[in-house]
Scaffold this motif. Structure first.
Motif, PDB file in Angstrom:
ATOM      1  N   THR A   1      35.160   7.463  55.152  1.00  0.00           N
ATOM      2  CA  THR A   1      34.338   6.500  55.872  1.00  0.00           C
ATOM      3  C   THR A   1      35.209   5.789  56.909  1.00  0.00           C
ATOM      4  N   VAL A   2      34.576   5.170  57.901  1.00  0.00           N
ATOM      5  CA  VAL A   2      35.326   4.483  58.955  1.00  0.00           C
ATOM      6  C   VAL A   2      36.235   3.423  58.347  1.00  0.00           C
ATOM      7  N   ARG A   3      35.695   2.620  57.425  1.00  0.00           N
ATOM      8  CA  ARG A   3      36.489   1.636  56.689  1.00  0.00           C
ATOM      9  C   ARG A   3      36.721   2.190  55.296  1.00  0.00           C
ATOM     10  N   PRO A   4      37.958   2.500  54.922  1.00  0.00           N
ATOM     11  CA  PRO A   4      38.226   3.101  53.616  1.00  0.00           C
ATOM     12  C   PRO A   4      37.678   2.266  52.462  1.00  0.00           C
ATOM     13  N   GLN A   5      37.111   2.948  51.474  1.00  0.00           N
ATOM     14  CA  GLN A   5      36.523   2.276  50.318  1.00  0.00           C
ATOM     15  C   GLN A   5      36.480   3.226  49.134  1.00  0.00           C
ATOM     16  N   GLU A   6      36.146   2.677  47.966  1.00  0.00           N
ATOM     17  CA  GLU A   6      35.957   3.484  46.760  1.00  0.00           C
ATOM     18  C   GLU A   6      34.956   4.588  47.073  1.00  0.00           C
ATOM     19  N   HIS A   7      35.200   5.809  46.577  1.00  0.00           N
ATOM     20  CA  HIS A   7      34.330   6.909  46.953  1.00  0.00           C
ATOM     21  C   HIS A   7      34.503   8.119  46.050  1.00  0.00           C
ATOM     22  N   GLY A   8      33.515   8.984  46.048  1.00  0.00           N
ATOM     23  CA  GLY A   8      33.654  10.337  45.545  1.00  0.00           C
ATOM     24  C   GLY A   8      33.449  10.599  44.075  1.00  0.00           C
ATOM     25  N   ALA A   9      32.892   9.678  43.294  1.00  0.00           N
ATOM     26  CA  ALA A   9      32.712   9.916  41.858  1.00  0.00           C
ATOM     27  C   ALA A   9      31.707  11.034  41.607  1.00  0.00           C
ATOM     28  N   ARG A  10      32.011  11.845  40.613  1.00  0.00           N
ATOM     29  CA  ARG A  10      31.087  12.874  40.131  1.00  0.00           C
ATOM     30  C   ARG A  10      31.022  12.749  38.614  1.00  0.00           C
ATOM     31  N   ARG A  11      29.872  13.035  38.026  1.00  0.00           N
ATOM     32  CA  ARG A  11      29.740  13.064  36.563  1.00  0.00           C
ATOM     33  C   ARG A  11      30.010  14.489  36.121  1.00  0.00           C
ATOM     34  N   VAL A  12      31.051  14.697  35.309  1.00  0.00           N
ATOM     35  CA  VAL A  12      31.509  16.045  34.981  1.00  0.00           C
ATOM     36  C   VAL A  12      31.677  16.235  33.471  1.00  0.00           C
ATOM     37  N   ASP A  13      31.631  17.509  33.064  1.00  0.00           N
ATOM     38  CA  ASP A  13      31.957  17.902  31.696  1.00  0.00           C
ATOM     39  C   ASP A  13      33.285  18.665  31.659  1.00  0.00           C
ATOM     40  N   ASP A  14      33.632  19.301  32.764  1.00  0.00           N
ATOM     41  CA  ASP A  14      34.851  20.111  32.849  1.00  0.00           C
ATOM     42  C   ASP A  14      35.258  20.149  34.316  1.00  0.00           C
ATOM     43  N   ALA A  15      36.506  19.827  34.588  1.00  0.00           N
ATOM     44  CA  ALA A  15      36.978  19.839  35.975  1.00  0.00           C
ATOM     45  C   ALA A  15      38.426  20.285  36.030  1.00  0.00           C
ATOM     46  N   THR A  16      38.759  21.000  37.085  1.00  0.00           N
ATOM     47  CA  THR A  16      40.133  21.401  37.347  1.00  0.00           C
ATOM     48  C   THR A  16      40.529  20.841  38.702  1.00  0.00           C
ATOM     49  N   VAL A  17      41.551  19.996  38.696  1.00  0.00           N
ATOM     50  CA  VAL A  17      42.088  19.423  39.928  1.00  0.00           C
ATOM     51  C   VAL A  17      43.371  20.194  40.229  1.00  0.00           C
ATOM     52  N   THR A  18      43.324  21.043  41.256  1.00  0.00           N
ATOM     53  CA  THR A  18      44.459  21.865  41.631  1.00  0.00           C
ATOM     54  C   THR A  18      45.265  21.135  42.699  1.00  0.00           C
TER      55      THR A  18
ATOM     56  N   PRO B   1      28.851  13.332  45.929  1.00  0.00           N
ATOM     57  CA  PRO B   1      29.126  12.243  45.001  1.00  0.00           C
ATOM     58  C   PRO B   1      27.844  11.756  44.329  1.00  0.00           C
ATOM     59  N   GLN B   2      28.029  11.175  43.161  1.00  0.00           N
ATOM     60  CA  GLN B   2      26.894  10.634  42.426  1.00  0.00           C
ATOM     61  C   GLN B   2      27.346   9.391  41.674  1.00  0.00           C
ATOM     62  N   TYR B   3      26.742   8.256  41.981  1.00  0.00           N
ATOM     63  CA  TYR B   3      26.936   7.027  41.234  1.00  0.00           C
ATOM     64  C   TYR B   3      25.622   6.749  40.497  1.00  0.00           C
ATOM     65  N   PRO B   4      25.607   5.823  39.533  1.00  0.00           N
ATOM     66  CA  PRO B   4      24.372   5.603  38.777  1.00  0.00           C
ATOM     67  C   PRO B   4      23.145   5.296  39.633  1.00  0.00           C
ATOM     68  N   ASP B   5      23.334   4.671  40.799  1.00  0.00           N
ATOM     69  CA  ASP B   5      22.189   4.332  41.637  1.00  0.00           C
ATOM     70  C   ASP B   5      22.088   5.187  42.905  1.00  0.00           C
ATOM     71  N   THR B   6      22.875   6.237  43.001  1.00  0.00           N
ATOM     72  CA  THR B   6      22.786   7.139  44.156  1.00  0.00           C
ATOM     73  C   THR B   6      22.891   8.575  43.667  1.00  0.00           C
ATOM     74  N   GLY B   7      22.706   9.491  44.526  1.00  0.00           N
ATOM     75  CA  GLY B   7      22.902  10.891  44.170  1.00  0.00           C
ATOM     76  C   GLY B   7      21.760  11.489  43.372  1.00  0.00           C
ATOM     77  N   GLN B   8      20.543  10.953  43.544  1.00  0.00           N
ATOM     78  CA  GLN B   8      19.406  11.506  42.808  1.00  0.00           C
ATOM     79  C   GLN B   8      19.145  12.964  43.174  1.00  0.00           C
ATOM     80  N   GLY B   9      19.675  13.413  44.298  1.00  0.00           N
ATOM     81  CA  GLY B   9      19.524  14.806  44.704  1.00  0.00           C
ATOM     82  C   GLY B   9      20.568  15.722  44.090  1.00  0.00           C
ATOM     83  N   ALA B  10      21.493  15.149  43.316  1.00  0.00           N
ATOM     84  CA  ALA B  10      22.531  15.969  42.685  1.00  0.00           C
ATOM     85  C   ALA B  10      21.904  16.860  41.621  1.00  0.00           C
TER      86      ALA B  10
END
Length: 194
Positions: free
Chosen positions: A85-102, A60-69
């Motif tokens: 995560t142990v306590r469910p929360q918002e998660h998993g964003a990626r910055r994409v140009d093309d994606a296929t969700v199967t 995942p990569q958010y504007p302030d995390t994922g500098q290793g992406a």
């Protein structure tokens, strides 16, 4: 009483198969807060099997995390794409140009420049109402967020919140996205992992 809102202009076009959306969001009134995200939520009627994308990853990569992406083409199954995560929360964003969700019955191809894509097995209300990860129900659908902007996540659990540079002010946002439905046999559509 809060006298604030968002004027949305939705412009849909189609070639008979795929649809393109040009969405403009313009806030009005006095907003007392920044936005967490600005975009579109969709629900697909079957669970996710895999997400393949060209963009930043593999994690995942958010504007302030994922500098290793790094930029490339990646693939992840549902449980790898979504961060548990142990306590469910918002998660998993990626910055994409093309994606296929199967999904188990087809899926959706999502194209656009620098979109923020999140694919989850549960909607936001279910995640917010669930105290622990093991209490989440069995996945029966796929919930997508396709955003023009997302806020950083900060470190408020053990430090400061989101720094000003990574916040999304209540300001005009535009989103251009092309959505193409996939049938069960459309496995070759979309990006191929590196």
């Amino acid at each position: 009483m809060l006298d604030a809102g968002v004027e949305c202009t939705w412009r849909w076009t189609s070639d008979g198969h795929a649809v393109a959306l040009d969405l403009t969001l313009v806030p009005y009134g006095r907003w007392p807060c920044e936005w967490a995200r600005a975009g579109l939520d969709l629900a697909l009627g079957a669970p996710t099997e895999q997400v393949r994308w060209t963009g930043f990853g593999p994690g995942p990569q958010y504007p302030d995390t994922g500098q290793g992406a790094r930029y490339g083409t990646f693939a992840a199954d549902r449980d790898t794409f979504a961060v548990r995560t142990v306590r469910p929360q918002e998660h998993g964003a990626r910055r994409v140009d093309d994606a296929t969700v199967t999904t188990t019955d087809g899926g959706l191809r999502v194209r656009g420049a620098g979109l923020w894509l999140t694919a989850r097995p549960w909607d936001r209300r279910t995640v917010a109402a669930t105290a622990h990860d093991h209490e989440l129900p069995v996945a029966e659908a796929t919930y997508l967020s396709i955003d023009a902007a997302v806020s950083g996540v900060g470190t408020a659990s053990c430090g400061q919140g989101v720094l000003p540079a990574y916040r999304v002010p209540a300001a005009r946002q535009t989103l251009h996205v092309v959505l193409e439905p996939l049938t069960r046999g459309d496995r070759s559509a979309g990006p191929t992992p590196d």
